[in-house]
Design an enzyme around this catalytic site. Structure first.
Site, PDB file in Angstrom:
ATOM      1  N   HIS A 144       5.563   6.498  -1.716  1.00 57.83           N
ATOM      2  CA  HIS A 144       6.404   5.316  -1.722  1.00 57.83           C
ATOM      3  C   HIS A 144       5.664   4.176  -1.409  1.00 57.83           C
ATOM      4  CE1 HIS A 144       6.882   5.773   2.425  1.00 57.83           C
ATOM      5  NE2 HIS A 144       7.400   4.263   2.607  1.00 57.83           N
ATOM      6  N   HIS A 174       0.957  -1.254   0.114  1.00 59.21           N
ATOM      7  CA  HIS A 174      -0.041   0.062  -0.038  1.00 59.21           C
ATOM      8  C   HIS A 174       1.074   0.966  -0.061  1.00 59.21           C
ATOM      9  CE1 HIS A 174       0.950  -0.416   4.210  1.00 59.21           C
ATOM     10  NE2 HIS A 174       1.061   0.860   4.330  1.00 59.21           N
TER      11      HIS A 174
END
Length: 196
Positions: free
Chosen positions: A133, A51
């Site tokens: 990220h 995620h």
């Protein structure tokens, strides 16, 4: 917003807002993580946990989780495309990540808008700048390649509030709720007219 069926919520919950991939994107992220892991070593992140965190809130009482749901429902933000094409490492290789070469403006605006709304409602949010990220590997032993090849294209159409449960095998995540992002506004003029 959609609600996910889950076990009864504990009194305090470890929660965060995130971009949560659909099955196609999760599979592409997992394939990229496996290729990078073959070069870096370390602990490969599980496919069902990949995620992009927007805001981490840590342990929250149940009544504050309800406030987070209301806050998310009131947030206005646009859908966008996210291309994860770069890889890198932080903390001397302990966190190996995939991210965009350039953060899409709509993603930066979503993260900033969410952070501002959380702070205005009295929530503690990390002070360090947002860095888009996805953690792919932990405890890498070698540097990752610089590029993700092929890049992972992620059409982002919603964001989620997640619950994290820590266990012997690491964190397990549950969706508390999802909220759609609006279609980007298209600047159009009637036919035959111009600004000039």
């Amino acid at each position: 917003m959609t609600e996910e069926a889950a076990a009864p919520a504990p009194e305090r919950q470890r929660v965060f807002f995130a971009l949560w991939p659909d099955d196609r994107v999760a599979s592409a992220l997992d394939a990229s993580a496996r290729r990078i892991h073959a070069q870096t070593g370390g602990r490969l992140m599980r496919r069902d946990g990949l995620h992009l965190t927007l805001a981490f809130l840590g342990e929250q009482p149940a009544e504050r989780v309800a406030a987070l749901q209301r806050l998310a429902a009131a947030l206005a933000a646009e859908a966008f495309e996210l291309d994860l094409s770069c890889a890198g490492a932080w903390q001397r290789g302990r966190i190996v990540w995939g991210g965009p070469e350039v953060t899409p403006p709509a993603l930066a605006e979503l993260a900033a808008g969410l952070t501002d709304a959380l702070r205005a409602d009295g929530f503690e949010v990390e002070r360090r700048p947002f860095a888009a990220h996805v953690t792919l590997v932990r405890n890498g032993r070698q540097p990752p390649p610089r590029a993700i090849d092929p890049p992972v294209r992620w059409p982002v159409r919603d964001f989620a509030l997640m619950r994290s449960r820590l266990g012997a095998e690491g964190a397990r995540y549950e969706v508390i709720g999802r909220w759609p992002l609006s279609s980007p506004a298209v600047d159009t003029l009637p036919v035959g007219r111009s600004d000039g």
